[in-house]
Scaffold this motif. Sequence first.
Motif, short mmCIF file in Angstrom:
data_model
loop_
_atom_site.label_atom_id
_atom_site.label_comp_id
_atom_site.label_asym_id
_atom_site.label_seq_id
_atom_site.Cartn_x
_atom_site.Cartn_y
_atom_site.Cartn_z
N ILE A 262 0.82 -1.21 0.00
CA ILE A 262 0.00 0.00 0.00
C ILE A 262 0.85 1.26 0.00
O ILE A 262 0.43 2.31 -0.45
N ASN A 263 2.09 1.15 0.49
CA ASN A 263 2.99 2.30 0.54
C ASN A 263 3.91 2.41 -0.67
O ASN A 263 4.71 3.34 -0.74
N GLY A 264 3.81 1.47 -1.62
CA GLY A 264 4.62 1.56 -2.83
C GLY A 264 4.09 2.64 -3.76
O GLY A 264 2.98 3.15 -3.60
N GLU A 265 4.89 3.00 -4.77
CA GLU A 265 4.48 4.03 -5.72
C GLU A 265 3.82 3.37 -6.94
O GLU A 265 4.49 2.71 -7.74
N PRO A 266 2.51 3.55 -7.10
CA PRO A 266 1.82 2.93 -8.24
C PRO A 266 2.03 3.72 -9.52
O PRO A 266 2.34 4.92 -9.49
N LEU A 267 1.84 3.07 -10.65
CA LEU A 267 1.91 3.75 -11.95
C LEU A 267 0.76 4.75 -12.07
O LEU A 267 0.92 5.83 -12.63
N GLU A 268 -0.41 4.38 -11.54
CA GLU A 268 -1.60 5.22 -11.63
C GLU A 268 -2.13 5.49 -10.23
O GLU A 268 -2.04 4.63 -9.35
N PRO A 269 -2.73 6.67 -10.01
CA PRO A 269 -3.30 6.93 -8.69
C PRO A 269 -4.50 6.02 -8.42
O PRO A 269 -5.22 5.64 -9.34
N GLY A 270 -4.70 5.65 -7.16
CA GLY A 270 -5.86 4.88 -6.75
C GLY A 270 -5.75 3.38 -6.93
O GLY A 270 -6.72 2.66 -6.75
N ILE A 271 -4.56 2.89 -7.32
CA ILE A 271 -4.40 1.44 -7.47
C ILE A 271 -3.39 0.91 -6.45
O ILE A 271 -2.53 1.65 -5.98
N LEU A 272 -3.53 -0.35 -6.12
CA LEU A 272 -2.58 -1.02 -5.24
C LEU A 272 -1.36 -1.39 -6.08
O LEU A 272 -1.49 -2.13 -7.05
N PRO A 273 -0.18 -0.86 -5.75
CA PRO A 273 1.00 -1.29 -6.50
C PRO A 273 1.30 -2.75 -6.17
O PRO A 273 1.42 -3.11 -5.00
N GLN A 274 1.39 -3.57 -7.20
CA GLN A 274 1.62 -4.99 -6.99
C GLN A 274 2.40 -5.59 -8.16
O GLN A 274 2.36 -5.08 -9.26
N ARG A 275 3.10 -6.69 -7.86
CA ARG A 275 3.81 -7.49 -8.85
C ARG A 275 3.26 -8.91 -8.77
O ARG A 275 3.08 -9.42 -7.67
N ILE A 276 3.08 -9.52 -9.92
CA ILE A 276 2.62 -10.91 -9.96
C ILE A 276 3.45 -11.63 -11.02
O ILE A 276 3.65 -11.11 -12.12
N MET A 277 3.92 -12.82 -10.68
CA MET A 277 4.65 -13.63 -11.63
C MET A 277 4.01 -15.02 -11.67
O MET A 277 3.90 -15.69 -10.65
N HIS A 278 3.55 -15.40 -12.88
CA HIS A 278 2.98 -16.73 -13.12
C HIS A 278 4.03 -17.56 -13.85
O HIS A 278 4.60 -17.08 -14.84
N LEU A 279 4.26 -18.76 -13.38
CA LEU A 279 5.20 -19.67 -14.06
C LEU A 279 4.50 -21.00 -14.28
O LEU A 279 3.75 -21.47 -13.42
N SER A 280 4.76 -21.62 -15.44
CA SER A 280 4.17 -22.91 -15.76
C SER A 280 5.28 -23.90 -16.10
O SER A 280 6.25 -23.54 -16.77
N PHE A 281 5.08 -25.16 -15.67
CA PHE A 281 6.08 -26.20 -15.84
C PHE A 281 5.44 -27.45 -16.45
O PHE A 281 4.33 -27.82 -16.08
N LEU A 282 6.17 -28.09 -17.33
CA LEU A 282 5.83 -29.41 -17.86
C LEU A 282 6.98 -30.33 -17.46
O LEU A 282 8.13 -30.05 -17.80
#
Length: 187
Positions: free
Chosen positions: A67-87
């Motif tokens: 919540i204290n990070g700097e978002p790209l746009e005002p009013g959004i939760l700054p977050q990072r998400i990484m999806h990985l898939s394995f076979l």
Amino acid sequence: ILSGCAGTAVTIGRDFVRPTQETLKLGETTYSQVVQLFGEPQRPYRDVPRLVDGKPILNIMYTYGSINGEPLEPGILPQRIMHLSFLNDILVSQMFTSSFKSDHSNFDYSKINAIVKGKTTRSEVIQLMGKPSGFYIPPIVTASKGVGYLYTTTRIGEKPVKVYTKSLEISFNENDVVSDIRSSWTK
């Protein structure tokens, strides 16, 4: 939910840095190597296999929000998400999205119409759209390889909290020419 927490150090998940293509190599990097780099994946996303062309794909996810990070746009939760898939414990896709100003994955959705199936090359796509935030190999894509763009935001000032996503997945044939384009945008 988090909007009432302003002024406090509220975080979700554990922080991580966007990996490079050299750090996570499709067709080479193993599940255990990813765990060594990023730690155990977060539940409930670990150990949720799905079938792609009859093959069991293991999907894992890492998330971080502050919540204290700097978002790209005002009013959004700054977050990072990484999806990985394995076979068979080998990496076959990686997708990263961020709404932090410092490493955001936002892209210009209006440029998608300039990409022409059977004509546009991989280098032209990257010149037009910028650095991809995702990379795929079979069986995730039916072509020889693919790239993706993903931007997700969570509006924390709205009730209920709203998540917006825009995505673009482009597959390339063996000559690096676009063979398929899939896109979506939830507003």
